[in-house]
Design an enzyme around this catalytic site. Structure first.
Site, PDB file in Angstrom:
ATOM      1  CD  GLU A 119       0.853 -62.568  -7.393  1.00 35.08           C
ATOM      2  OE1 GLU A 119       0.745 -61.507  -6.768  1.00 35.08           O
ATOM      3  OE2 GLU A 119       1.931 -63.031  -7.777  1.00 35.08           O
TER       4      GLU A 119
ATOM      5  CD  GLU B 151       2.593 -61.979 -12.076  1.00 35.83           C
ATOM      6  OE1 GLU B 151       3.379 -61.668 -11.158  1.00 35.83           O
ATOM      7  OE2 GLU B 151       1.405 -61.619 -12.120  1.00 35.83           O
TER       8      GLU B 151
HETATM    9  C1  BGP Z   1       2.854 -60.073  -8.420  1.00 40.55           C
HETATM   10  C2  BGP Z   1       1.815 -59.388  -9.214  1.00 40.55           C
HETATM   11  C3  BGP Z   1       2.274 -58.476 -10.261  1.00 40.55           C
HETATM   12  C4  BGP Z   1       3.682 -57.988 -10.134  1.00 40.55           C
HETATM   13  C5  BGP Z   1       4.671 -58.941  -9.563  1.00 40.55           C
HETATM   14  C6  BGP Z   1       6.001 -58.383  -9.124  1.00 40.55           C
HETATM   15  O1  BGP Z   1       2.546 -59.861  -7.083  1.00 40.55           O
HETATM   16  O2  BGP Z   1       0.867 -60.263  -9.784  1.00 40.55           O
HETATM   17  O3  BGP Z   1       1.282 -57.530 -10.427  1.00 40.55           O
HETATM   18  O4  BGP Z   1       3.811 -56.690  -9.885  1.00 40.55           O
HETATM   19  O5  BGP Z   1       4.181 -59.731  -8.529  1.00 40.55           O
HETATM   20  O6  BGP Z   1       5.869 -57.748  -7.890  1.00 40.55           O
HETATM   21  P1  BGP Z   1       6.398 -56.303  -7.629  1.00 40.55           P
HETATM   22  O7  BGP Z   1       5.776 -55.451  -8.677  1.00 40.55           O
HETATM   23  O8  BGP Z   1       5.947 -55.961  -6.267  1.00 40.55           O
HETATM   24  O9  BGP Z   1       7.875 -56.375  -7.768  1.00 40.55           O
END
Ligand code: BGP
Length: 492
Positions: free
Chosen positions: A199, A389
């Site tokens: 990201e 993701e």
């Molecule tokens: C993105 C990241 C992850 C992950 C996901 C979900 O930002 O790449 O590391 O955690 O989103 O976000 P969160 O954990 O804040 O719910």
């Protein structure tokens, strides 16, 4: 028709949120190890405890600016969720077996920089750390899963953050190059799918990257971005040199975004916001140069990026092989956002979209937005794509008989997989794989919570560190298994 043969089905995790073992095997501290838990539903941020230049201690919010010279610390009386997380470090064989049982043929994980170089810039790598991942990758292959490895996922070494202001500094870039080359060399033949910087669009300028003054100092933020782009391009180029079989992708948080209305002012506001928030990062890493609007903006603001000879060329030589992104939700953008309600998102905020429902954490649920994204990205770049993701963060209830009936998650997954199929079959996009986020429960990056669970596998661990870390299959485990084993044929 349907998903192509050889489509990559799997799941995704990140070391700082999953591994634990935060000092085991010679690992050093990362910035993530100094972040406490927060509460996303009640808007209580994660926190850093820092030592100020005058020796006093202060607490800052996870996205606050930290004054230059202040150092994030681990306070012995504070609970830090990453220290144990859900303990992949000690459960990796068991977890990999569960992934294989679910039908994974790919598994996305990240390497923790500080397991390989405890301070980030040590003269020699830590053999114990290198061996750990080597064993993991070998086991993946034994079980029929290709590792998909993120080189850098929110884990700036603390030493580089505290002493060099993280990615603002060229020192961090140079240390990253050594780290990247070390792992690319060591895992030649074991890993062929790589992602460079997780990201990159949302972690360029906050403390997760070690950057202290990231809001007030625009010049630092731009310099940080440049170093990340150069680091990413170096990793791509080096991966190709080490093994021409390597395939390397970028990693962008690519939520869908819509103009709030057909008022041209809203439409233009959305273009500007998408330029700044997403396309800039794709354009640089797919095309190899800064887009015209960014060049103009830097000129206008009098920001001159410090470059070394050859770096402009390196951006061109290090363009990626595929476009990989995270997708959770969408946002509406308005020229006058104050007139509308706020919608939360993956580290971002937009205007409330009246057509969509949202998760408990306020993230909209918008499967069609994923198909819109796949079309827009493919129209723009015409290179293969991977969704690395996606998923629903939700509170799960363990029933008395131990079962977890997460139908809401199954519903979310089904709708998103359906639009992927439509995008392939009807729109003709080139989609090569799908690795939903947090396939096993792990710590939330945004909030540090455990109760915000994405997994198909439940881990018995709560927000305060209570739990025996035992694993169990949720109802969604069996749903995903059915989808994966039928190569996406059976999604109902
Ligand atoms: C993105 C990241 C992850 C992950 C996901 C979900 O930002 O790449 O590391 O955690 O989103 O976000 P969160 O954990 O804040 O719910």
């Amino acid at each position: 028709m349907g998903f192509p043969k050889g489509f990559l089905w799997g799941g995704a995790t990140a070391a700082n949120q999953y591994e634990g073992g935060y000092l085991s095997g010679g690992k050093g501290l990362a910035v993530a190890d100094t972040l406490t838990g927060g509460d996303g539903i009640h808007n209580i941020p994660r926190k850093f405890i820092v030592e100020m230049p005058d020796g006093t201690r202060k607490t800052f919010g996870g996205r606050d600016e930290i004054p230059a010279g202040a150092k994030a610390i681990v306070d012995p009386d504070t609970y830090y969720p990453s220290h144990v997380a859900t303990d992949f470090y000690h459960h990796w064989k068991e977890d990999l077996a569960l992934f294989a049982e679910m039908g994974f043929n790919v598994y996305r994980l990240s390497i923790n920089w500080t397991r390989i170089f405890p301070n980030g810039d040590d003269a020699e790598p830590n053999e114990e750390g290198l061996k750990f991942y080597e064993d993991v990758f070998k086991e993946c292959h034994r079980l029929g899963m290709e590792p998909l490895v993120t080189i850098y996922h929110f884990d700036c070494p603390l030493h580089l953050a505290n002493e060099y202001d993280g990615w603002v500094s060229r020192h961090t870039l140079e240390a990253f190059k050594v780290y990247a080359k070390t792992i690319l060399t060591r895992y030649k033949g074991l890993v062929k799918y790589w992602l460079t910087i997780n990201e990159i669009n949302i972690n360029t300028n906050f403390m997760m990257n070690g950057v202290h003054e990231h809001i007030s100092n625009k010049k630092n933020a731009e310099q940080c971005r440049w170093h990340l782009f150069v680091g990413s391009a170096y990793a791509v180029k080096t991966a190709h040199e080490i093994d021409p079989e390597n395939k390397v992708g970028l990693m962008i948080a690519h939520g869908a975004s819509y103009p709030y209305s057909c008022n041209p002012e809203d439409v233009f506001a959305e273009i500007e916001s998408s330029h700044e928030g997403k396309w800039f990062y794709g354009d640089v890493q797919v095309r190899g140069y800064y887009p015209a609007w960014k060049v103009k903006q830097l000129e206008r603001e009098g920001i001159e990026i410090q470059k070394e000879p050859g770096e402009d060329e390196l951006l061109k030589e290090g363009v990626v092989d595929f476009y990989s992104f995270s997708y959770y939700s969408s946002q509406a953008v308005a020229a006058h956002p104050e007139e509308h309600g706020v919608s939360e998102g993956n580290q971002t905020r937009g205007v409330k979209n009246p057509y969509l429902e949202a998760s408990e954490w306020g993230w909209t649920i918008d499967p069609l937005g994923l198909r819109i994204n796949l079309n827009q990205i493919y129209d723009r770049y015409q290179i293969p794509m991977m969704i690395v993701e996606n998923g629903l963060g939700a509170i799960d209830k363990v029933e008395e008989d131990g079962s977890i009936n997460d139908d809401y998650r199954i519903d979310y997954m089904r709708k998103h997989i359906k639009v992927m199929k439509d995008a392939i079959e009807i729109d003709g996009v080139d989609l090569m794989g799908y690795t939903p986020w947090g396939c096993i429960d792990l710590v939330s990056a945004g909030t540090g919570e455990m109760r915000k669970r994405y997994g198909f596998i439940y881990v018995n661990m709560d927000d305060d560190g209570n739990g025996d870390l035992s694993r169990s299959r949720k109802k969604s485990f069996y749903y995903m298994q059915k989808v994966y084993k039928s190569n996406g044929e059976d999604i109902d």
